[in-house]
Design a protein around this motif. Structure first.
Motif, PDB file in Angstrom:
ATOM      1  N   ARG A  34       1.154  -0.582   0.524  1.00  0.00           N
ATOM      2  CA  ARG A  34      -0.077   0.314  -0.186  1.00  0.00           C
ATOM      3  C   ARG A  34       0.801   1.254  -0.057  1.00  0.00           C
ATOM      4  O   ARG A  34       0.358   2.073  -0.695  1.00  0.00           O
ATOM      5  N   ASN A  38       1.290   4.259  -3.094  1.00  0.00           N
ATOM      6  CA  ASN A  38       1.082   5.493  -3.277  1.00  0.00           C
ATOM      7  C   ASN A  38       2.839   6.679  -3.890  1.00  0.00           C
ATOM      8  O   ASN A  38       3.437   6.589  -3.608  1.00  0.00           O
ATOM      9  N   GLU A  97      -4.371   7.324   9.372  1.00  0.00           N
ATOM     10  CA  GLU A  97      -5.079   6.257   9.561  1.00  0.00           C
ATOM     11  C   GLU A  97      -6.498   6.862  10.772  1.00  0.00           C
ATOM     12  O   GLU A  97      -6.982   6.235  10.840  1.00  0.00           O
ATOM     13  N   LEU A 100      -9.311   8.748   9.259  1.00  0.00           N
ATOM     14  CA  LEU A 100      -9.616   8.342   8.402  1.00  0.00           C
ATOM     15  C   LEU A 100     -10.795   7.373   9.420  1.00  0.00           C
ATOM     16  O   LEU A 100     -11.788   6.604   8.797  1.00  0.00           O
ATOM     17  N   GLY A 101     -10.542   6.776  10.521  1.00  0.00           N
ATOM     18  CA  GLY A 101     -11.450   6.602  11.662  1.00  0.00           C
ATOM     19  C   GLY A 101     -10.415   4.982  11.545  1.00  0.00           C
ATOM     20  O   GLY A 101     -11.164   4.426  12.206  1.00  0.00           O
ATOM     21  N   TRP A 102      -9.795   4.658  10.442  1.00  0.00           N
ATOM     22  CA  TRP A 102      -9.020   3.274  10.349  1.00  0.00           C
ATOM     23  C   TRP A 102      -9.167   2.969  11.642  1.00  0.00           C
ATOM     24  O   TRP A 102      -9.617   1.489  12.200  1.00  0.00           O
ATOM     25  N   ARG A 104     -10.073   3.140  14.596  1.00  0.00           N
ATOM     26  CA  ARG A 104     -10.940   2.555  15.725  1.00  0.00           C
ATOM     27  C   ARG A 104     -11.542   1.405  15.244  1.00  0.00           C
ATOM     28  O   ARG A 104     -11.846   0.816  15.663  1.00  0.00           O
ATOM     29  N   GLN A 105     -11.280   1.823  13.809  1.00  0.00           N
ATOM     30  CA  GLN A 105     -11.911   0.238  13.261  1.00  0.00           C
ATOM     31  C   GLN A 105     -10.861  -0.961  13.589  1.00  0.00           C
ATOM     32  O   GLN A 105     -12.145  -2.168  14.241  1.00  0.00           O
ATOM     33  N   ARG A 107      -9.712  -1.309  16.542  1.00  0.00           N
ATOM     34  CA  ARG A 107      -9.925  -1.402  17.809  1.00  0.00           C
ATOM     35  C   ARG A 107     -11.034  -2.267  18.147  1.00  0.00           C
ATOM     36  O   ARG A 107     -11.644  -3.348  19.344  1.00  0.00           O
ATOM     37  N   LEU A 108     -12.694  -2.406  17.204  1.00  0.00           N
ATOM     38  CA  LEU A 108     -13.362  -3.681  16.639  1.00  0.00           C
ATOM     39  C   LEU A 108     -12.802  -4.917  16.199  1.00  0.00           C
ATOM     40  O   LEU A 108     -13.161  -6.111  16.321  1.00  0.00           O
ATOM     41  N   GLU A 179      -4.140  14.959   7.844  1.00  0.00           N
ATOM     42  CA  GLU A 179      -4.092  14.213   6.147  1.00  0.00           C
ATOM     43  C   GLU A 179      -3.116  14.452   5.608  1.00  0.00           C
ATOM     44  O   GLU A 179      -2.392  13.823   4.611  1.00  0.00           O
TER      45      GLU A 179
END
Lengths: 264, 259
Positions: A34, A38, A97, A100-102, A104-105, A107-108, A179
């Motif tokens: 990834r 970029n 990240e 973008l809330g990644w 947090r994602q 953490r689930l 960002e």
């Protein structure tokens, strides 16, 4: 459904948790791919250092009292710069990240925050290594001449800069929720590099800058990376610089990381 | 709190008999967030592979792509996906762990009509296999159409809990209308559950909690004809139950209780 049974709680307990807090090589390889995809990262970490090297290299020794600049010292300086730039931007990815809330994602999922940071540091260091290898390849092609042992040693020591600056990148990444974090990092790293003689030898710089130089985070790593080539007396202040700055970045990053992952 | 992202002010939370963090790390609970939480520079398939890699037992990547209805866009960059496609990707990620409980936070906010319908079709199909799906929504018609059990909250307190039909009844029941010349208002008012009786010419309008009893009475004991029973919709029930402060009210909806 697999959870059916006389005591559903027991079969829930029986479900496995991942080993190593979720750390794994698939994650690592997708992250590296990834980063390389970029375009900005690619240009910044691989193209810029090579172009800088080709601009700054000098094939003839410049006769300045007490100083020799060769293409080799320039190459090592640029390799440190490249490793630093690559690993800082790798570490600073956490900023994007988070925005973008990644994070947090994640953490689930079973991924432990510590495993996430370990992946980030490794990705940053892989990117740093790539940068060193690319600069050294450009150096070899353009005729830099060192003994094989010196190639390897200076290369590894230049790569060491990645670790220091992966920590720096994480610190910045957890500090700035932006960002565009690279727009802050680019100039800061440029100043670090200039002041510690990565581009132009320190002795050619104004004396004010020479006085400031030893306090720059890049000062120690740059001097140590060149040591196998330049030789002479090893200054313990270099080592101290590396240790103090690395510790400072790690502590700062850890504090911010704790703030970020605290469950409120 | 169910997800372990927040801590209770007092007391403790257990999910499926364990602390939220333990349930998450075993993949027993998953969630679909409203927005964000995706990396734009990964493809759909890479996002799923990446997430799958951190679970001890993840479902196969192709299987969750299929079940979320996004097999066709596996190689597309997440940044190029529509809102509905991204939401189905989040659903796919939540499916990876094969959780016992799935939490959806306003899952269809910002989706177009078709995207919303596709999304709920996928959820419904999944819940039929016995998974508990808990969702919060502001679209009451969604709760009405897709939830097996609805809980209405007002200022953090439960004001209604039941099936969509039960919740609708709780507030103001139904209204029954009939054509009945010379209606006996007192007799109608005395029927069980009747709240009000209004006579407009030959028409009577009866607000009642027990529309069956009123209809039965009208049809068997009077000459009433053209009887109509009209249910209040969930939105009217919601307003009636949470009317004091509609701004702070949010319906919580639970769907497809596992057996």
């Amino acid at each position: 459904m697999s959870t059916a049974g006389p005591d559903p709680h027991r079969s829930f307990e029986a479900r496995r948790q991942p080993a190593l807090g979720g750390f794994n090589l698939t994650f690592l390889s997708i992250e590296v791919r990834r980063l390389l995809r970029n375009r900005r990262t690619f240009v910044l970490t691989l193209v810029v250092p090579v172009v800088l090297f080709l601009l700054l290299r000098t094939n003839k020794r410049i006769a300045i009292p007490g100083l020799e600049i060769t293409a080799a010292t320039t190459m090592i300086g640029i390799a440190v710069y490249g490793a630093m730039l690559a690993s800082t931007s790798g570490g600073a990815m956490v900023s994007i990240e988070r925005a973008l809330g990644w994070s947090r994602q994640l953490r689930l999922t079973p991924l432990r925050p510590v495993a996430y940071v370990a992946i980030k540091i490794l990705v940053a260091m892989i990117l740093g290594l790539t940068s060193v290898v690319v600069v050294y390849t450009a150096g070899a092609i353009s005729g830099v001449d060192m003994t094989p042992a010196t190639w390897v040693l200076t290369g590894l020591l230049a790569w060491m800069a990645s670790f220091v600056f992966a920590a720096f990148g994480l610190f910045i990444g957890y500090l700035l929720p932006s960002e565009n974090v690279m727009q802050v990092i680019g100039p800061v790293l440029g100043i670090f590099s200039l002041f510690s003689g990565l581009f132009v030898p320190l002795s050619l710089l104004p004396s004010v800058m020479q006085d400031i130089a030893p306090y720059m985070p890049t000062y120690g790593v740059a001097a140590i990376a060149r040591f196998p080539l330049v030789g002479g007396a090893f200054d313990l202040a270099w080592l101290l610089s590396v240790i103090v700055w690395t510790a400072a970045f790690i502590i700062a990053a850890t504090l911010l990381f704790r703030r970020d992952t605290r469950r409120t | 709190m169910i997800l372990g992202l927040g801590l209770p002010d007092e007391g403790s939370v257990t999910v499926l008999g364990m602390a939220p963090a333990a349930a998450i790390s075993r993949g027993l609970v998953s969630a679909v967030m409203q927005t964000g939480g995706l990396l734009k520079d990964l493809t759909v398939r890479e996002t799923i592979r990446l997430t799958a890699s951190v679970f001890a037992n993840a479902r196969p990547v192709d299987e969750v792509l299929e079940r979320a209805g996004i097999s066709g866009i596996g190689d597309r960059l997440v940044g190029a996906c529509s809102g509905g496609e991204q939401q189905r990707l989040r659903f796919a990620l939540a499916l990876l762990a094969d959780p016992a409980l799935m939490v959806l936070d306003e899952p269809t906010a910002g989706m177009d009509v078709e995207g919303r319908r596709d999304f709920w079709t996928a959820i419904r199909r999944d819940a039929e296999q016995g998974r508990t799906v808990l969702f919060a929504t502001h679209y009451l018609e969604e709760a009405d159409a897709y939830a097996d059990r609805i809980i209405l909250l007002r200022q953090g307190r439960i004001v209604a809990d039941g099936t969509a039909a039960e919740v609708r009844n709780l507030s103001s029941g139904r209204s029954v209308q009939a054509t009945l010349p010379g209606a006996d208002e007192a007799a109608l008012s005395a029927l069980p559950g009747v709240r009000s009786v209004e006579i407009r010419g030959d028409r009577v309008l009866i607000q009642t909690l027990d529309s069956d009893a009123v209809a039965r009475y009208l049809l068997t004991s009077t000459a009433a004809h053209d009887v109509e029973v009209v249910a209040h919709n969930l939105e009217e029930a919601f307003l009636a139950l949470t009317g004091d402060s509609p701004l702070s009210a949010e319906p919580g909806v639970e769907d497809a209780k596992a057996t």
